[in-house]
Design a protein around this motif. Structure first.
Motif, PDB file in Angstrom:
ATOM      1  N   GLN A 120     -46.682  -7.056 -28.496  1.00 22.89           N
ATOM      2  CA  GLN A 120     -45.656  -7.669 -27.617  1.00 22.89           C
ATOM      3  C   GLN A 120     -44.764  -8.319 -28.186  1.00 22.89           C
ATOM      4  OE1 GLN A 120     -47.048 -11.904 -25.953  1.00 22.89           O
ATOM      5  NE2 GLN A 120     -48.579 -10.132 -25.375  1.00 22.89           N
ATOM      6  N   CYS A 121     -43.361  -8.259 -28.200  1.00 22.72           N
ATOM      7  CA  CYS A 121     -42.405  -8.978 -28.889  1.00 22.72           C
ATOM      8  C   CYS A 121     -41.416  -9.818 -27.970  1.00 22.72           C
ATOM      9  CB  CYS A 121     -41.561  -8.032 -29.451  1.00 22.72           C
ATOM     10  SG  CYS A 121     -42.336  -6.729 -30.556  1.00 22.72           S
TER      11      CYS A 121
ATOM     12  N   CYS B 230     -42.011  -7.368 -19.434  1.00 25.54           N
ATOM     13  CA  CYS B 230     -43.053  -8.464 -19.102  1.00 25.54           C
ATOM     14  C   CYS B 230     -43.391  -8.854 -17.549  1.00 25.54           C
ATOM     15  CB  CYS B 230     -42.617 -10.019 -19.654  1.00 25.54           C
ATOM     16  SG  CYS B 230     -43.832 -10.969 -19.005  1.00 25.54           S
ATOM     17  N   ILE B 231     -44.507  -8.469 -16.851  1.00 20.42           N
ATOM     18  CA  ILE B 231     -44.596  -8.616 -15.558  1.00 20.42           C
ATOM     19  C   ILE B 231     -44.492 -10.290 -15.207  1.00 20.42           C
ATOM     20  CG2 ILE B 231     -46.027  -6.621 -15.307  1.00 20.42           C
ATOM     21  CD1 ILE B 231     -48.568  -8.205 -15.234  1.00 20.42           C
ATOM     22  N   ILE B 232     -44.482 -11.208 -15.807  1.00 23.73           N
ATOM     23  CA  ILE B 232     -44.530 -12.475 -15.432  1.00 23.73           C
ATOM     24  C   ILE B 232     -43.083 -12.726 -15.429  1.00 23.73           C
ATOM     25  CG2 ILE B 232     -44.712 -14.903 -16.301  1.00 23.73           C
ATOM     26  CD1 ILE B 232     -47.410 -14.315 -17.621  1.00 23.73           C
ATOM     27  N   HIS B 233     -42.258 -12.201 -16.358  1.00 21.63           N
ATOM     28  CA  HIS B 233     -40.679 -12.367 -16.179  1.00 21.63           C
ATOM     29  C   HIS B 233     -40.208 -11.763 -14.952  1.00 21.63           C
ATOM     30  CE1 HIS B 233     -39.744 -13.219 -20.886  1.00 21.63           C
ATOM     31  NE2 HIS B 233     -40.521 -14.005 -20.054  1.00 21.63           N
ATOM     32  N   GLN B 234     -40.493 -10.492 -14.848  1.00 18.95           N
ATOM     33  CA  GLN B 234     -40.185  -9.853 -13.492  1.00 18.95           C
ATOM     34  C   GLN B 234     -40.623 -10.368 -12.031  1.00 18.95           C
ATOM     35  OE1 GLN B 234     -39.724  -5.318 -13.538  1.00 18.95           O
ATOM     36  NE2 GLN B 234     -41.424  -5.438 -14.961  1.00 18.95           N
ATOM     37  N   GLN B 235     -41.793 -11.123 -12.226  1.00 20.50           N
ATOM     38  CA  GLN B 235     -42.308 -11.708 -11.278  1.00 20.50           C
ATOM     39  C   GLN B 235     -41.238 -13.207 -10.935  1.00 20.50           C
ATOM     40  OE1 GLN B 235     -43.714 -15.046 -11.274  1.00 20.50           O
ATOM     41  NE2 GLN B 235     -44.517 -15.226  -9.345  1.00 20.50           N
ATOM     42  N   ALA B 236     -40.878 -13.822 -12.065  1.00 24.47           N
ATOM     43  CA  ALA B 236     -39.998 -14.995 -12.039  1.00 24.47           C
ATOM     44  C   ALA B 236     -38.612 -14.557 -11.317  1.00 24.47           C
ATOM     45  CB  ALA B 236     -39.895 -15.558 -13.086  1.00 24.47           C
ATOM     46  N   LEU B 237     -38.088 -13.285 -11.928  1.00 23.00           N
ATOM     47  CA  LEU B 237     -36.903 -12.809 -11.305  1.00 23.00           C
ATOM     48  C   LEU B 237     -36.881 -12.448  -9.930  1.00 23.00           C
ATOM     49  CD1 LEU B 237     -35.994 -10.630 -14.260  1.00 23.00           C
ATOM     50  CD2 LEU B 237     -34.650 -12.978 -13.664  1.00 23.00           C
ATOM     51  N   CYS B 238     -38.229 -12.098  -9.412  1.00 25.83           N
ATOM     52  CA  CYS B 238     -38.320 -11.636  -7.981  1.00 25.83           C
ATOM     53  C   CYS B 238     -38.241 -13.135  -7.082  1.00 25.83           C
ATOM     54  CB  CYS B 238     -39.569 -10.954  -7.827  1.00 25.83           C
ATOM     55  SG  CYS B 238     -39.912  -9.263  -8.325  1.00 25.83           S
ATOM     56  N   ALA B 239     -38.658 -13.948  -7.784  1.00 28.84           N
ATOM     57  CA  ALA B 239     -38.697 -15.181  -6.858  1.00 28.84           C
ATOM     58  C   ALA B 239     -37.272 -15.714  -6.692  1.00 28.84           C
ATOM     59  CB  ALA B 239     -39.411 -16.487  -7.648  1.00 28.84           C
ATOM     60  N   LYS B 240     -36.326 -15.206  -7.573  1.00 26.39           N
ATOM     61  CA  LYS B 240     -35.020 -15.673  -7.460  1.00 26.39           C
ATOM     62  C   LYS B 240     -34.087 -15.180  -6.014  1.00 26.39           C
ATOM     63  CE  LYS B 240     -34.134 -16.644 -12.254  1.00 26.39           C
ATOM     64  NZ  LYS B 240     -33.756 -17.995 -11.942  1.00 26.39           N
TER      65      LYS B 240
ATOM     66  N   LEU C 242     -50.045   3.160 -32.386  1.00 25.14           N
ATOM     67  CA  LEU C 242     -49.138   2.446 -31.575  1.00 25.14           C
ATOM     68  C   LEU C 242     -49.101   3.039 -30.100  1.00 25.14           C
ATOM     69  CD1 LEU C 242     -47.301  -0.068 -30.991  1.00 25.14           C
ATOM     70  CD2 LEU C 242     -45.365   1.173 -31.524  1.00 25.14           C
ATOM     71  N   VAL C 243     -49.725   2.180 -29.260  1.00 28.33           N
ATOM     72  CA  VAL C 243     -49.718   2.938 -27.635  1.00 28.33           C
ATOM     73  C   VAL C 243     -48.432   2.478 -26.914  1.00 28.33           C
ATOM     74  CG1 VAL C 243     -51.133   2.918 -25.578  1.00 28.33           C
ATOM     75  CG2 VAL C 243     -52.006   3.106 -27.795  1.00 28.33           C
ATOM     76  N   ALA C 244     -48.165   1.037 -26.901  1.00 24.32           N
ATOM     77  CA  ALA C 244     -47.055   0.484 -26.115  1.00 24.32           C
ATOM     78  C   ALA C 244     -46.287  -0.845 -26.609  1.00 24.32           C
ATOM     79  CB  ALA C 244     -47.668   0.100 -24.731  1.00 24.32           C
ATOM     80  N   VAL C 245     -45.224  -1.038 -26.057  1.00 23.91           N
ATOM     81  CA  VAL C 245     -44.654  -2.178 -26.558  1.00 23.91           C
ATOM     82  C   VAL C 245     -44.375  -2.956 -25.091  1.00 23.91           C
ATOM     83  CG1 VAL C 245     -42.509  -3.297 -27.705  1.00 23.91           C
ATOM     84  CG2 VAL C 245     -43.661  -1.239 -28.597  1.00 23.91           C
ATOM     85  N   THR C 246     -44.288  -4.241 -25.200  1.00 18.59           N
ATOM     86  CA  THR C 246     -44.041  -5.228 -24.126  1.00 18.59           C
ATOM     87  C   THR C 246     -42.898  -6.282 -24.645  1.00 18.59           C
ATOM     88  OG1 THR C 246     -46.043  -4.948 -23.104  1.00 18.59           O
ATOM     89  CG2 THR C 246     -44.971  -6.599 -22.272  1.00 18.59           C
ATOM     90  N   THR C 247     -41.822  -6.440 -23.883  1.00 18.80           N
ATOM     91  CA  THR C 247     -40.887  -7.003 -24.095  1.00 18.80           C
ATOM     92  C   THR C 247     -40.335  -7.711 -22.962  1.00 18.80           C
ATOM     93  OG1 THR C 247     -39.125  -5.551 -23.713  1.00 18.80           O
ATOM     94  CG2 THR C 247     -40.082  -5.854 -25.930  1.00 18.80           C
ATOM     95  N   ASP C 248     -39.397  -8.817 -23.060  1.00 21.50           N
ATOM     96  CA  ASP C 248     -38.867  -9.645 -21.989  1.00 21.50           C
ATOM     97  C   ASP C 248     -37.494  -8.305 -21.559  1.00 21.50           C
ATOM     98  OD1 ASP C 248     -36.843  -9.741 -23.825  1.00 21.50           O
ATOM     99  OD2 ASP C 248     -36.700 -12.003 -23.809  1.00 21.50           O
ATOM    100  N   GLY C 249     -36.618  -8.661 -20.641  1.00 22.37           N
ATOM    101  CA  GLY C 249     -35.772  -8.064 -20.186  1.00 22.37           C
ATOM    102  C   GLY C 249     -34.244  -8.258 -20.807  1.00 22.37           C
TER     103      GLY C 249
END
Length: 573
Positions: free
Chosen positions: A181-182, A280-290, A244-251
């Protein structure tokens, strides 16, 4: 010939009384003068003893006097050796203690110079508590030998960071798969820092999450800059990219830009394998809240809070009022947009203190008609509830009603349902990229579920680059394995599966276990980074910042014995 060499060159215990010699670390040492002979041969020892004529005359061979003198000389040699050995042992203990103390202080994100303060406090306690004890002076002297100066702390942290990185390298070499994750943030000296965490999965399906590196970005922070920094680090450290399997980042566009983003560069590099990427699902969740909106509620709430807390005198009076009224809370919270949980917590505190706020504003002659409106109060309660639910979801992803008018509630029910439906649709739209992974995760969670095996095999093979035919056969065999079926509820089920017999589905299970869902570790590390490199330590170098952060957040324990043995131990000056 071998027997002859063994009989000739080995020390013989009878030489102690016969020639006043003993063996020290496989060397023949004279008990009289301390000299060492080149080879443990009888004639060498005898020739040297002949130089001490007085001992041959004063202590006749075979006499009790000679035996007593040999024991006396040997005891004296032992005392002499212990005289030099004890300080060395004390230095080793002091050095190990300094490593352990430095590790403790850096875990607490303390400055290098705090080591001196820590030692001074320790000496004050020791001098007070131990001064009248039997061995108090020796204990105090031992404590004073511990090296905790600022420069020593710096070297200790650097050495521990290197040791922890070596442990990570060994785990990285033996792990089966890993994901990263980066995320990027700016420290207190305006230097952009790229944090990279790694999640490794091993053959027994155990996982480990660690800070892989902290990379400074000196100029721009474009996608190509992030890619170049990460690729250079991977090449330098010989990171096995094929795992390497996956990379997780912000948007951020620099991360997920279609053509120039970091992920786009990685996918275009033949050295990188085919990888999964997740926002990142936390970032997406925060964006959904908007999408909830309700600015007609949030804006007045923030304005009222700021008006109360902006003036010191008014703020003090308000807190006294809360105390006199035995309010549930002692103060209001300030709102900050960039904090994930801020809005929900601010609204909950405001709603809980709504009665006290109205009374305070009335005492100041301010208009409170808005706060007394039934519809607005219902909207406030609804927004508080929905943001509270979102905050609860956010915390779970990290690790870690005053309305009484029923007629008004019925009237506004349709409006609230529309908001909830809009929020649900936003979640569905933003998390659609996880739909492909959902069947795979469901199968790994319950491999005996009643679903079409062919579809599951195709989804697993498409997601994790496997042979669909082989995977389908393995699923059929696995679901008919009575031994595995009997242990399907075991939390370590996949560690019981034969990785050779079920290589395809085992690989899928390991890859799922290696996935990151969010960049929470990076966000948490940035909080630690800002605590370490605060406004009072802006001159901290990038290398020392990385060393301190690694020691602070790592789950590894430094190998103190290796660290101590790798250096010449000295007591504090």
């Amino acid at each position: 010939m071998a027997e002859k060499r063994k009989r000739t060159y080995n020390f013989h215990s009878e030489w102690e009384e016969e020639f006043f010699f003993t063996s020290v670390k496989e060397n023949c040492v004279c008990l009289i003068c301390g000299a060492t002979v080149a080879t443990a041969k009888r004639h060498n020892v005898e020739r040297h003893f002949a130089t001490h004529n007085s001992y041959q005359a004063n202590y006749p061979e075979g006499s009790a006097l000679r035996a007593e003198k040999a024991r006396e000389l040997k005891a004296a040699l032992g005392k002499q050796q212990s005289f030099f050995t004890k300080p060395a042992k004390n230095s080793i203990k002091a050095t190990e203690a300094s490593f352990r103390a430095a590790h403790f202080l850096i875990k607490k994100k303390k400055a290098f110079s705090d080591g001196e303060v820590f030692k001074e406090a320790m000496m004050i306690i020791a001098n007070t508590v131990l001064k009248d004890e039997k061995n108090g002076a020796n204990l105090i002297s031992t404590l004073s030998d511990v090296q905790l100066g600022a420069s020593t702390m710096t070297r200790r942290v650097s050495a521990m960071s290197t040791n922890l990185a070596e442990q990570l390298d060994r785990d990285l070499a033996r792990c089966r798969w890993f994901s990263i994750q980066c995320d990027e943030s700016v420290d207190n000296s305006s230097t952009a820092q790229l944090s990279v965490f790694i999640r490794m999965v091993f053959a027994d399906l155990s996982t480990k999450e660690e800070l892989l590196t902290l990379l400074p970005l000196k100029t721009t922070t474009r996608g190509v800059d992030i890619y170049n920094a990460v690729k250079e680090f991977f090449v330098q450290k010989k990171v096995p990219l094929e795992k390497l399997v996956a990379v997780t980042t912000d948007g951020a566009p620099a991360m997920i830009g279609r053509h120039a983003g970091f992920i786009a560069h990685c996918k275009g590099d033949p050295d990188f394998p085919k990888l999964l990427h997740y926002h990142c699902i936390i970032h997406q969740q925060a964006l959904c809240a908007k999408v909830i909106g309700f600015e007609h509620v949030m804006t007045p709430v923030v304005k009222i809070i700021n008006s109360i807390r902006s003036k010191a005198k008014q703020h003090r009076i308000f807190k006294v009022l809360l105390q006199e009224m035995s309010a549930e809370y002692g103060d209001l919270l300030l709102h900050t947009e960039i904090r994930w949980l801020s809005r929900g917590r601010v609204l909950l505190r405001f709603l809980s203190l709504l009665g006290e706020i109205k009374e305070f504003m009335q005492s100041k002659g301010e208009d409170v008609s808005l706060l007394e409106g039934t519809e607005w109060t219902l909207d406030l309660a609804f927004l508080t509830d929905i943001t509270g639910k979102l905050n609860h979801l956010n915390c779970e992803l990290q690790g870690k009603d005053n309305a009484s008018a029923s007629e008004a509630l019925d009237k506004n029910a349709e409006k609230y349902c529309q908001v909830i439906n809009r929020l649900g649709q936003e979640f569905k739209d933003r998390f659609c990229d996880l739909d492909q992974l959902e069947p795979c995760v469901s199968f790994i969670s319950n491999p005996f579920m009643n679903k079409d095996i062919t579809d599951i095999a195709e989804q697993l093979s498409a997601t994790f680059n496997l042979d669909a035919g082989q995977v389908e056969i393995e699923i059929v065999t696995l679901q008919n394995d009575l031994h595995l079926k009997a242990h399907q509820a075991a939390p370590n089920f996949w560690s019981l599966v034969d990785t050779e017999k079920y290589s395809g589905v085992s690989t899928a299970a390991m890859k799922v276990a290696s996935l990151f869902g969010s960049t929470y570790l990076c966000e948490s590390a940035f909080s630690d980074m800002n605590f370490i490199k605060n406004k009072h330590r802006t001159r901290l170098t990038d290398a020392h910042l990385q060393d301190s952060l690694r020691v602070a957040v790592s789950s590894y324990t430094p190998d103190y014995n290796t660290l101590v043995n790798s250096m010449q131990c000295q007591s504090s000056h």
